[in-house]
Design a protein around this motif. Sequence first.
Motif, PDB file in Angstrom:
ATOM      1  N   UNK A 208       0.858  -1.182   0.000  1.00 46.62           N
ATOM      2  CA  UNK A 208       0.000   0.000   0.000  1.00 46.62           C
ATOM      3  C   UNK A 208       0.896   1.235   0.000  1.00 46.62           C
ATOM      4  N   UNK A 209       0.583   2.175  -0.886  1.00 46.03           N
ATOM      5  CA  UNK A 209       1.410   3.379  -1.010  1.00 46.03           C
ATOM      6  C   UNK A 209       0.503   4.599  -1.145  1.00 46.03           C
ATOM      7  N   UNK A 210       0.745   5.618  -0.335  1.00 39.31           N
ATOM      8  CA  UNK A 210      -0.067   6.831  -0.364  1.00 39.31           C
ATOM      9  C   UNK A 210       0.826   8.045  -0.526  1.00 39.31           C
ATOM     10  N   UNK A 211       0.453   8.901  -1.474  1.00 43.38           N
ATOM     11  CA  UNK A 211       1.189  10.141  -1.688  1.00 43.38           C
ATOM     12  C   UNK A 211       0.288  11.128  -2.417  1.00 43.38           C
ATOM     13  N   UNK A 212       0.263  12.371  -1.934  1.00 42.24           N
ATOM     14  CA  UNK A 212      -0.457  13.461  -2.585  1.00 42.24           C
ATOM     15  C   UNK A 212      -1.924  13.112  -2.873  1.00 42.24           C
ATOM     16  N   UNK A 213      -2.555  12.427  -1.910  1.00 36.28           N
ATOM     17  CA  UNK A 213      -3.980  12.156  -2.028  1.00 36.28           C
ATOM     18  C   UNK A 213      -4.351  10.879  -2.739  1.00 36.28           C
ATOM     19  N   UNK A 214      -3.370  10.173  -3.276  1.00 36.97           N
ATOM     20  CA  UNK A 214      -3.642   8.947  -4.022  1.00 36.97           C
ATOM     21  C   UNK A 214      -3.149   7.718  -3.274  1.00 36.97           C
ATOM     22  N   UNK A 215      -3.996   6.697  -3.195  1.00 35.00           N
ATOM     23  CA  UNK A 215      -3.644   5.429  -2.562  1.00 35.00           C
ATOM     24  C   UNK A 215      -3.469   4.372  -3.646  1.00 35.00           C
ATOM     25  N   UNK A 225      -5.122   2.404  -8.453  1.00 38.46           N
ATOM     26  CA  UNK A 225      -4.987   3.666  -7.722  1.00 38.46           C
ATOM     27  C   UNK A 225      -6.362   4.273  -7.492  1.00 38.46           C
ATOM     28  N   UNK A 226      -6.553   4.813  -6.298  1.00 34.50           N
ATOM     29  CA  UNK A 226      -7.809   5.476  -5.976  1.00 34.50           C
ATOM     30  C   UNK A 226      -7.520   6.782  -5.262  1.00 34.50           C
ATOM     31  N   UNK A 227      -8.376   7.759  -5.511  1.00 29.48           N
ATOM     32  CA  UNK A 227      -8.252   9.046  -4.847  1.00 29.48           C
ATOM     33  C   UNK A 227      -8.937   8.966  -3.496  1.00 29.48           C
ATOM     34  N   UNK A 228      -8.249   9.347  -2.439  1.00 26.32           N
ATOM     35  CA  UNK A 228      -8.819   9.313  -1.097  1.00 26.32           C
ATOM     36  C   UNK A 228      -9.463  10.662  -0.808  1.00 26.32           C
ATOM     37  N   UNK A 229     -10.766  10.654  -0.589  1.00 26.66           N
ATOM     38  CA  UNK A 229     -11.478  11.887  -0.284  1.00 26.66           C
ATOM     39  C   UNK A 229     -10.954  12.488   1.016  1.00 26.66           C
ATOM     40  N   UNK A 230     -10.824  13.797   1.034  1.00 18.88           N
ATOM     41  CA  UNK A 230     -10.250  14.464   2.211  1.00 18.88           C
ATOM     42  C   UNK A 230     -11.058  14.198   3.473  1.00 18.88           C
ATOM     43  N   UNK A 231     -12.370  14.055   3.331  1.00 18.04           N
ATOM     44  CA  UNK A 231     -13.224  13.826   4.500  1.00 18.04           C
ATOM     45  C   UNK A 231     -12.983  12.463   5.124  1.00 18.04           C
ATOM     46  N   UNK A 232     -12.464  11.522   4.335  1.00 21.60           N
ATOM     47  CA  UNK A 232     -12.216  10.165   4.830  1.00 21.60           C
ATOM     48  C   UNK A 232     -10.729   9.864   4.968  1.00 21.60           C
ATOM     49  N   UNK A 233      -9.891  10.894   4.818  1.00 24.90           N
ATOM     50  CA  UNK A 233      -8.445  10.660   4.759  1.00 24.90           C
ATOM     51  C   UNK A 233      -7.883  10.071   6.049  1.00 24.90           C
ATOM     52  N   UNK A 242      -2.123   1.341   9.639  1.00 24.72           N
ATOM     53  CA  UNK A 242      -1.997   0.926  11.034  1.00 24.72           C
ATOM     54  C   UNK A 242      -1.341   2.001  11.905  1.00 24.72           C
ATOM     55  N   UNK A 243      -1.789   3.234  11.727  1.00 29.05           N
ATOM     56  CA  UNK A 243      -1.310   4.361  12.520  1.00 29.05           C
ATOM     57  C   UNK A 243      -2.484   4.971  13.267  1.00 29.05           C
ATOM     58  N   UNK A 244      -2.213   5.603  14.391  1.00 29.54           N
ATOM     59  CA  UNK A 244      -3.299   6.176  15.180  1.00 29.54           C
ATOM     60  C   UNK A 244      -3.876   7.397  14.473  1.00 29.54           C
ATOM     61  N   UNK A 245      -5.190   7.581  14.531  1.00 29.26           N
ATOM     62  CA  UNK A 245      -5.806   8.771  13.931  1.00 29.26           C
ATOM     63  C   UNK A 245      -5.240  10.070  14.486  1.00 29.26           C
ATOM     64  N   UNK A 246      -4.934  10.095  15.786  1.00 28.90           N
ATOM     65  CA  UNK A 246      -4.409  11.310  16.407  1.00 28.90           C
ATOM     66  C   UNK A 246      -3.064  11.705  15.800  1.00 28.90           C
ATOM     67  N   UNK A 247      -2.205  10.721  15.536  1.00 32.51           N
ATOM     68  CA  UNK A 247      -0.903  11.003  14.939  1.00 32.51           C
ATOM     69  C   UNK A 247      -1.083  11.575  13.539  1.00 32.51           C
ATOM     70  N   UNK A 248      -1.973  10.982  12.757  1.00 31.24           N
ATOM     71  CA  UNK A 248      -2.212  11.444  11.387  1.00 31.24           C
ATOM     72  C   UNK A 248      -2.760  12.861  11.394  1.00 31.24           C
ATOM     73  N   UNK A 249      -3.741  13.108  12.250  1.00 30.10           N
ATOM     74  CA  UNK A 249      -4.331  14.447  12.335  1.00 30.10           C
ATOM     75  C   UNK A 249      -3.300  15.495  12.725  1.00 30.10           C
ATOM     76  N   UNK A 250      -2.437  15.158  13.663  1.00 31.95           N
ATOM     77  CA  UNK A 250      -1.420  16.095  14.128  1.00 31.95           C
ATOM     78  C   UNK A 250      -0.470  16.481  12.995  1.00 31.95           C
TER      79      UNK A 250
END
Length: 257
Positions: A208-215, A225-233, A242-250
């Motif tokens: 799995x690879x994510x960069x600039x909004x694309x997974x 490849x799929x575009x990840x909507x910002x509301x569901x990012x 497998x990362x905590x939501x708080x870490x990603x949000x920060x």
Amino acid sequence: MDATLWQKILDLCDSLSKVTYENLTKIIRLEQTGSATGARNLDDSFQNDVDSWMGGGTCFSMTWHLFQALTDMGLSPRLVMGHKRKERNIHCALILPDVTLDETRASFLFDPGYLIFDPLPIPEPAPFGTGVAFFPLTPNCVQLKRPTLYSMELWTGGAGGPMKLRFEYPVEGVSVEEFKQHWSESFYREMMTYPVLNRLDRERGIQYYYQKGNLVTRDKNGSRMERVDESARVETLSDVFKLSPALIEKALKILEK
């Protein structure tokens, strides 16, 4: 090298395979400390305990962790830098030289930062050897080439596609001081301005690879490849990597500044 020590090395590589490659913790540490040196010294890999890492790591974190662990085993790993086209010292890995297994002597490449978690025996260049070694890993097969005694190339490909040159490594390696200098410089590269996440599900053979909004999801059959909507990012990245939501949000809030 006895079988017990070699198995210990394989177990070490397996533990690293469960770590997500990500630059989010790197972004957070730079914001916290205000300097690359401070952020590098704060890096969890200095604790040399994968289970205590904040989230994941980049090629520098993973390689440094591996370097410390192999050194603690009484071995002499060599830190090497990777060059990509015109970008020098953009990647890193290490070489474990002169290992004898089953009466066969070889040096091995370890490249956890490129999600290669198998020690790869390095081919001898001509006229001593073929200069090429192929490894049918999943989902990306790997090829090592030795155009000269002093250089090595990493090529990868998958799902029947062409092999692509990824990095060139001068095999003589660098000192710990030079490695840390390149590590510090990496905090100010362009890739620190957006999220980059990369994870290998080794058991299922899925990357799995994510960069600039694309997974991008890659397996033995190819990539999609799929575009990840910002509301569901945040939810999507937390679930996939497998990362905590708080870490990603920060980290995302820091990038938005």
